[in-house]
Each structure stands twice: as structure tokens, then as C-alpha cells.
Design an enzyme around this catalytic site. Structure first.
Site, PDB file in Angstrom:
ATOM      1  N   GLY A  16       2.963  -1.304   4.283  1.00 27.31           N
ATOM      2  CA  GLY A  16       2.997   0.120   4.000  1.00 27.31           C
ATOM      3  C   GLY A  16       4.427   0.574   3.722  1.00 27.31           C
ATOM      4  O   GLY A  16       4.956   0.397   2.620  1.00 27.31           O
ATOM      5  N   GLY A  17       5.068   1.129   4.747  1.00 32.92           N
ATOM      6  CA  GLY A  17       6.406   1.715   4.619  1.00 32.92           C
ATOM      7  C   GLY A  17       7.413   0.872   3.844  1.00 32.92           C
ATOM      8  O   GLY A  17       8.105   1.379   2.948  1.00 32.92           O
ATOM      9  N   GLU A  25      -5.279  -5.265  10.318  1.00 29.33           N
ATOM     10  CA  GLU A  25      -4.218  -4.304  10.598  1.00 29.33           C
ATOM     11  C   GLU A  25      -4.488  -3.639  11.946  1.00 29.33           C
ATOM     12  O   GLU A  25      -5.283  -2.678  12.016  1.00 29.33           O
ATOM     13  CB  GLU A  25      -4.172  -3.232   9.511  1.00 29.33           C
ATOM     14  N   ASN A  81       0.862  -1.182   0.000  1.00 32.10           N
ATOM     15  CA  ASN A  81       0.000   0.000   0.000  1.00 32.10           C
ATOM     16  C   ASN A  81       0.899   1.233   0.000  1.00 32.10           C
ATOM     17  O   ASN A  81       1.534   1.533   0.995  1.00 32.10           O
ATOM     18  CB  ASN A  81      -0.900  -0.044   1.247  1.00 32.10           C
ATOM     19  N   TRP A  82       0.911   1.927  -1.129  1.00 32.79           N
ATOM     20  CA  TRP A  82       1.815   3.088  -1.253  1.00 32.79           C
ATOM     21  C   TRP A  82       1.236   4.359  -0.645  1.00 32.79           C
ATOM     22  O   TRP A  82       1.861   5.417  -0.688  1.00 32.79           O
ATOM     23  CB  TRP A  82       2.169   3.318  -2.731  1.00 32.79           C
ATOM     24  N   LYS A  83       0.029   4.266  -0.110  1.00 35.86           N
ATOM     25  CA  LYS A  83      -0.620   5.411   0.544  1.00 35.86           C
ATOM     26  C   LYS A  83      -0.448   6.681  -0.305  1.00 35.86           C
ATOM     27  O   LYS A  83      -0.416   6.590  -1.533  1.00 35.86           O
ATOM     28  CB  LYS A  83      -0.074   5.567   1.969  1.00 35.86           C
ATOM     29  N   SER A 125       3.648  -2.638  10.246  1.00 39.73           N
ATOM     30  CA  SER A 125       5.102  -2.739  10.411  1.00 39.73           C
ATOM     31  C   SER A 125       5.694  -4.071   9.945  1.00 39.73           C
ATOM     32  O   SER A 125       6.602  -4.609  10.574  1.00 39.73           O
ATOM     33  CB  SER A 125       5.495  -2.444  11.862  1.00 39.73           C
ATOM     34  N   GLU A 167      -6.688   4.335   8.238  1.00 35.77           N
ATOM     35  CA  GLU A 167      -6.464   5.778   8.070  1.00 35.77           C
ATOM     36  C   GLU A 167      -7.734   6.440   7.537  1.00 35.77           C
ATOM     37  O   GLU A 167      -8.044   7.579   7.890  1.00 35.77           O
ATOM     38  CB  GLU A 167      -5.268   6.020   7.141  1.00 35.77           C
ATOM     39  N   HIS A 219      -9.452   1.089   4.991  1.00 36.63           N
ATOM     40  CA  HIS A 219      -8.172   1.196   5.694  1.00 36.63           C
ATOM     41  C   HIS A 219      -8.357   2.046   6.954  1.00 36.63           C
ATOM     42  O   HIS A 219      -9.144   3.003   6.957  1.00 36.63           O
ATOM     43  CB  HIS A 219      -7.120   1.821   4.770  1.00 36.63           C
ATOM     44  N   GLY A 264       2.788   1.755  10.960  1.00 36.82           N
ATOM     45  CA  GLY A 264       3.748   2.852  10.865  1.00 36.82           C
ATOM     46  C   GLY A 264       4.465   3.155  12.169  1.00 36.82           C
ATOM     47  O   GLY A 264       5.108   4.187  12.315  1.00 36.82           O
TER      48      GLY A 264
END
Ligand code: 13P
Length: 251
Positions: free
Chosen positions: A235-236, A168, A9-11, A214, A98, A96, A174
Site C-alpha cells: 500500500g503506502g 493481509e 495498491n494505490w487505494k 506495511s 478495507e 480487500h 498501514g
């Protein structure tokens, strides 16, 4: 056998040029991978170009959200599931945390978006997960169960076979604080049990449940060893082709 899925997921991180660059680098790094499905989710503005550049490769493309509206019309700023399908994507990340925390996403909107996905033959990656305070209050399972029931309300057994669940825990996103493989396995088993109560054991055994929060090249292997963890939503560590390819090729 559930085929594992590793999704990135490149957000809201990459401009168009950066998206193309990472997608092409990843394409060559994972060209020989076939033990798992690989998915990346760029921003809307890069979606079509990335789909075009990855056509014929072993990497599928997801959008990060879609409209609750199925019919086209006066919905300024919205993008429909059909439009996402139209540019070549095959999956949509829905609900998601967020979006739930900062953009008013609710179980009802997640349910409508999931149905829009199914209508246009796209695979919904439905995200669920508890906040830290909810876990600390001993409420994690209740929260996850109500998110699951809310998101999947009204889906048939056939629909259920065409979705993916991503667990998640919000406190692990993150933060560098991954759930331990045991904590994740415990919740994944609970999710599968809930799915079984909702729609029967056969369906629950076929649905893939991804873990997100993470995930890194050095913890993916121990997570993937767990019986009910069928993949990861990253993610990251998905932003760099090199580190994401190490996660994809965890074995
Ligand atoms: P991180 O891997 O950066 O914790 O993000 C997880 C996530 O939100 C994937 O959707």
C-alpha cells in the site's frame, strides 16, 4: 517454480495526473526487471489512461474492485469485470479488508466477484486476513480458513490456477507493524495447506500467495526469503515510484 509478484495498491490516493506521473516514473525505474511480475492498481478514474501509458511495458494494471454482477444493466455506480478488461487491465483486487470492514464486502460477494473475474479471463487477487482481536483470541487460522473457503467456493481446479491469494493481516495494514517473516510464513504455509485440502497438492503448489501489511524497501527481502511467500501487495510504499521500485528490485 512460482514467479514472484510485487503489486502496488494505490487505494484512493491519486488524481489522474499523479497516477500517470507515478506510473511513468515506475516504468523507467523497473524497465529491466524480469525476476518478478509487477502490478499496480490505480483508482477507476485513472485505469484506462494508466493502462494506455503502460502498454507494452512489463507492468500490469489491476482494478481495486468490481461488481458482483456479470451482466450489464441497471446497477448505478457499479463497474463490471468486463468493463475493467475492456480498458486493458488484467487483474482485479477483490475482498480487500478495507472493503470488508467499511463497505459491506462479505465472503459471498468476494466469491461472486472472483467468478466474474474468471469469466472475463482476468486474474483475481483475492484478499484475506484476520483482525487483531481475532489473532489475539487465537482465531486467526479459523478466520483465514473460512474466508478462503467462502471466497473460492465452487471454483474448479482450472479456476484455482488462475487466481492469486493476498494474505493481509488487518493489524499490519498501514500501521507500520509488519508481521514478522516467521508469522507471515506460518500463515502462508497454513493457507497453502488449506488450498491443498480443498483442491489437491498440485494446485496448491502453483498458487501464488502474496503478503501485505506495511511492506517497505527494508523488510521485503526477509519476507521474500520465506518458502511460502511469493510476493507482496504493497500500500503506502507503492505510492512513490522510487520506494516501490526498491521493493520490486528486492534482490
Ligand atoms: P500498507 O502497505 O500501507 O500497510 O497497505 C497494505 C495494503 O492494504 C495493500 O493492499
Amino acid at each position: 517454480m512460482r514467479k514472484p509478484i510485487i503489486a502496488g495498491n494505490w487505494k484512493m490516493y491519486k488524481l489522474l495526473g499523479e497516477s500517470i506521473e507515478t506510473a511513468l516514473a515506475l516504468k523507467s525505474l523497473v524497465a529491466n526487471t524480469n525476476h518478478c511480475e509487477i502490478i499496480i492498481a490505480p483508482v477507476f478514474t485513472a485505469l484506462k489512461t494508466v493502462c494506455d501509458r503502460l502498454e507494452g511495458s512489463n507492468i500490469k494494471v489491476a482494478a481495486q474492485n468490481c461488481s458482483t454482477e456479470q451482466k450489464h444493466g441497471a446497477h448505478t455506480g457499479e463497474v463490471s469485470a468486463e468493463m475493467i478488461k475492456d480498458v486493458g487491465a488484467s487483474h482485479i483486487i477483490i475482498g480487500h479488508s478495507e472493503r470488508r470492514q467499511f463497505y459491506g464486502e462479505t465472503n459471498e460477494s468476494v466469491n461472486l466477484k472472483t467468478k466474474a473475474c474468471l469469466l472475463f479471463d482476468l486474474t483475481a487477487i483475492v484478499c484475506i486476513g484476520e483482525m487483531l482481536a481475532e489473532r489475539e483470541a487465537g482465531n486467526a487460522e479459523n478466520v483465514v480458513k473460512s474466508q478462503l473457503i467462502g471466497a473460492l467456493e465452487g471454483l474448479t481446479v482450472t479456476d484455482m490456477k488462475r487466481i492469486i491469494i493476498a494474505y493481509e493481516p488487518v493489524w499490519a495494514i498501514g500501521t507500520g507493524k509488519t508481521a514478522t517473516p516467521e508469522q507471515a510464513q506460518e500463515m502462508h504455509a497454513f493457507i497453502r495447506q488449506t488450498l491443498s485440502e480443498m483442491n489437491g497438492k498440485e494446485v496448491s503448489e502453483t498458487i501464488r500467495i502474496l503478503y501485505g501489511g506495511s511492506v517497505k524497501p527494508d523488510n521485503i527481502e526477509s519476507l521474500m526469503k520465506q518458502t511460502d511467500i511469493d510476493g507482496a501487495l504493497v500500500g503506502g510504499a507503492s505510492l512513490e515510484a522510487e520506494s516501490f521500485s526498491k521493493i520490486v528490485n528486492y534482490k
